[in-house]
Design a protein around this motif. Structure first.
Motif, short mmCIF file in Angstrom:
data_model
loop_
_atom_site.label_atom_id
_atom_site.label_comp_id
_atom_site.label_asym_id
_atom_site.label_seq_id
_atom_site.Cartn_x
_atom_site.Cartn_y
_atom_site.Cartn_z
N TYR A 102 0.87 -1.15 0.10
CA TYR A 102 -0.11 -0.06 -0.07
C TYR A 102 0.89 1.16 -0.18
O TYR A 102 1.78 1.36 0.91
CB TYR A 102 -0.97 -0.33 1.13
CG TYR A 102 -1.78 1.18 1.37
CD1 TYR A 102 -2.95 1.37 0.50
CD2 TYR A 102 -1.65 2.07 2.54
CE1 TYR A 102 -3.84 2.63 0.69
CE2 TYR A 102 -2.34 3.09 2.53
CZ TYR A 102 -3.47 3.28 1.77
OH TYR A 102 -4.48 4.29 1.93
N ARG A 103 0.57 2.05 -0.79
CA ARG A 103 1.51 3.42 -1.11
C ARG A 103 0.62 4.83 -0.65
O ARG A 103 0.98 5.90 -0.88
CB ARG A 103 2.14 3.51 -2.39
CG ARG A 103 2.95 2.54 -2.62
CD ARG A 103 4.20 2.48 -1.74
NE ARG A 103 5.18 1.48 -1.92
CZ ARG A 103 5.14 0.21 -1.15
NH1 ARG A 103 4.07 0.05 -0.10
NH2 ARG A 103 6.08 -0.77 -1.36
N GLY A 104 -0.71 4.28 -0.49
CA GLY A 104 -1.65 5.55 -0.17
C GLY A 104 -1.36 6.15 1.42
O GLY A 104 -0.45 5.71 2.10
N GLU A 105 -2.29 7.13 1.80
CA GLU A 105 -2.09 7.62 2.94
C GLU A 105 -2.54 6.61 4.07
O GLU A 105 -3.55 6.08 3.83
CB GLU A 105 -2.89 8.95 3.04
CG GLU A 105 -2.67 9.77 4.28
CD GLU A 105 -3.51 10.83 4.14
OE1 GLU A 105 -4.18 11.29 3.42
OE2 GLU A 105 -3.04 11.94 5.29
N VAL A 106 -1.87 6.57 5.19
CA VAL A 106 -2.36 5.55 6.30
C VAL A 106 -3.59 6.60 7.06
O VAL A 106 -3.27 7.67 7.34
CB VAL A 106 -1.23 5.69 7.35
CG1 VAL A 106 -1.73 4.88 8.63
CG2 VAL A 106 -0.36 4.62 6.60
N LYS A 107 -4.74 5.93 7.25
CA LYS A 107 -5.75 6.99 7.63
C LYS A 107 -6.24 5.98 8.77
O LYS A 107 -6.03 4.78 9.06
CB LYS A 107 -6.76 6.88 6.83
CG LYS A 107 -6.52 7.91 5.39
CD LYS A 107 -7.62 8.35 4.51
CE LYS A 107 -7.10 9.08 3.82
NZ LYS A 107 -8.11 9.24 2.43
N VAL A 108 -6.89 6.68 9.71
CA VAL A 108 -7.39 6.21 10.84
C VAL A 108 -9.10 6.11 11.02
O VAL A 108 -9.40 7.49 10.89
CB VAL A 108 -6.77 6.80 12.14
CG1 VAL A 108 -7.30 6.17 13.63
CG2 VAL A 108 -5.47 6.37 12.15
N LEU A 109 -9.65 5.05 11.25
CA LEU A 109 -11.05 5.21 11.19
C LEU A 109 -11.68 5.25 12.80
O LEU A 109 -11.56 4.11 13.19
CB LEU A 109 -11.71 4.10 10.52
CG LEU A 109 -13.21 4.10 9.95
CD1 LEU A 109 -13.65 5.18 9.23
CD2 LEU A 109 -13.47 2.68 9.13
N LEU A 110 -11.85 6.48 13.29
CA LEU A 110 -12.37 6.21 14.51
C LEU A 110 -13.84 6.25 14.87
O LEU A 110 -14.56 6.84 13.72
CB LEU A 110 -11.66 7.83 15.16
CG LEU A 110 -10.38 8.08 15.55
CD1 LEU A 110 -10.00 9.39 16.40
CD2 LEU A 110 -9.79 6.77 16.00
N ILE A 111 -14.23 5.63 15.84
CA ILE A 111 -15.65 5.76 16.21
C ILE A 111 -15.76 6.26 17.51
O ILE A 111 -14.88 5.67 18.56
CB ILE A 111 -16.40 4.58 15.95
CG1 ILE A 111 -17.76 4.55 16.37
CG2 ILE A 111 -15.57 3.20 16.58
CD1 ILE A 111 -18.71 3.56 15.76
N ASN A 112 -16.86 6.93 17.79
CA ASN A 112 -17.08 7.47 19.23
C ASN A 112 -18.02 6.69 19.85
O ASN A 112 -19.23 6.97 19.35
CB ASN A 112 -17.39 8.96 19.03
CG ASN A 112 -17.49 9.58 20.48
OD1 ASN A 112 -17.42 8.94 21.51
ND2 ASN A 112 -17.94 10.98 20.40
N HIS A 113 -17.70 5.83 20.63
CA HIS A 113 -18.95 4.96 21.60
C HIS A 113 -19.23 5.72 22.88
O HIS A 113 -19.96 5.06 23.63
CB HIS A 113 -18.20 3.85 21.87
CG HIS A 113 -18.11 2.69 20.94
ND1 HIS A 113 -19.14 2.31 19.90
CD2 HIS A 113 -16.99 2.12 20.64
CE1 HIS A 113 -18.68 1.55 19.26
NE2 HIS A 113 -17.45 1.41 19.05
N GLY A 114 -18.44 7.03 23.07
CA GLY A 114 -18.87 7.80 24.27
C GLY A 114 -20.09 8.56 24.28
O GLY A 114 -20.64 8.75 23.08
N PRO A 115 -20.53 9.08 25.33
CA PRO A 115 -21.64 9.92 25.42
C PRO A 115 -21.54 11.39 24.97
O PRO A 115 -22.57 12.01 24.71
CB PRO A 115 -22.21 9.73 27.04
CG PRO A 115 -20.83 9.87 27.51
CD PRO A 115 -19.81 9.06 26.47
#
Ligand code: DUT
Ligand code: MG
Length: 152
Positions: free
Chosen positions: A94-107
């Motif tokens: 993979y040579r694309g941008e490293v991305k981070v998929l965040l999810i907010n389970h908080g209130p």
């Protein structure tokens, strides 16, 4: 200690100026990844919502390695924020941008700004795999037992 795995890295324009990811202590497994948002950009992740956060990083892992994108336990414990696809897999080709998929389970809404460390990367060896179809599998003590079969 074994020799470090050397990984080529190119910053994208929006990542320039962020610190080079590194293992912060001699025994650390993970390298923290920082959000490569614009200087005045604010990403607010509402409760239950997901956001893809750029890191500004492109990397070339050596053949035979992967990088896993994992949550930071502090964000999970304090805010309920984690990596949706944890552990994310960055392939060696993979040579694309490293991305981070965040999810907010908080209130509460969770706010991300430039430079905030949002996840960590762990580099690990990968086995090359080939499936070989056959008529039967070798017998074992466990056999087909699973999903709690050893409990009680
Ligand atoms: O958390 C992640 C997961 C993946 N990737 C990048 C690197 C990886 O090599 C590529 C593909 O990831 P994956 O195989 O998990 O996604 P896919 O849905 O199977 O897409 P593809 O068909 O491109 O493989 O996306 C990231 O930047 N962050
Ligand atoms: Mg894939």
């Amino acid at each position: 200690m074994s020799d470090p795995v050397s990984i080529g890295l190119v910053w994208l324009a929006h990542g320039e100026g962020l610190p080079l990811p590194r293992q912060q202590t001699p025994g650390a497994a993970g390298l923290d990844l920082a959000a490569a948002l614009g200087p005045d950009e604010v990403v607010e992740i509402a409760p239950g919502a997901v956001a893809m956060i750029p890191t500004g990083l492109t990397i070339a892992l050596p053949e035979g390695y992967e990088a896993q994108i994992r949550p930071r336990s502090g964000l999970a414990a304090k805010h309920g924020v984690t990596v949706l696809n944890s552990p994310g897999t960055v392939d060696a080709d993979y040579r694309g941008e490293v991305k981070v998929l965040l999810i907010n389970h908080g209130p509460a809404p969770f706010v991300v700004r430039r430079g905030e460390r949002i996840a960590q990367m762990v580099v690990a060896p990968v086995s090359r795999v080939i499936f070989r179809e056959r008529e039967t599998l070798d017998a074992t003590e466990r056999g087909t037992g699973g999903h709690g079969s050893t409990g009680r």
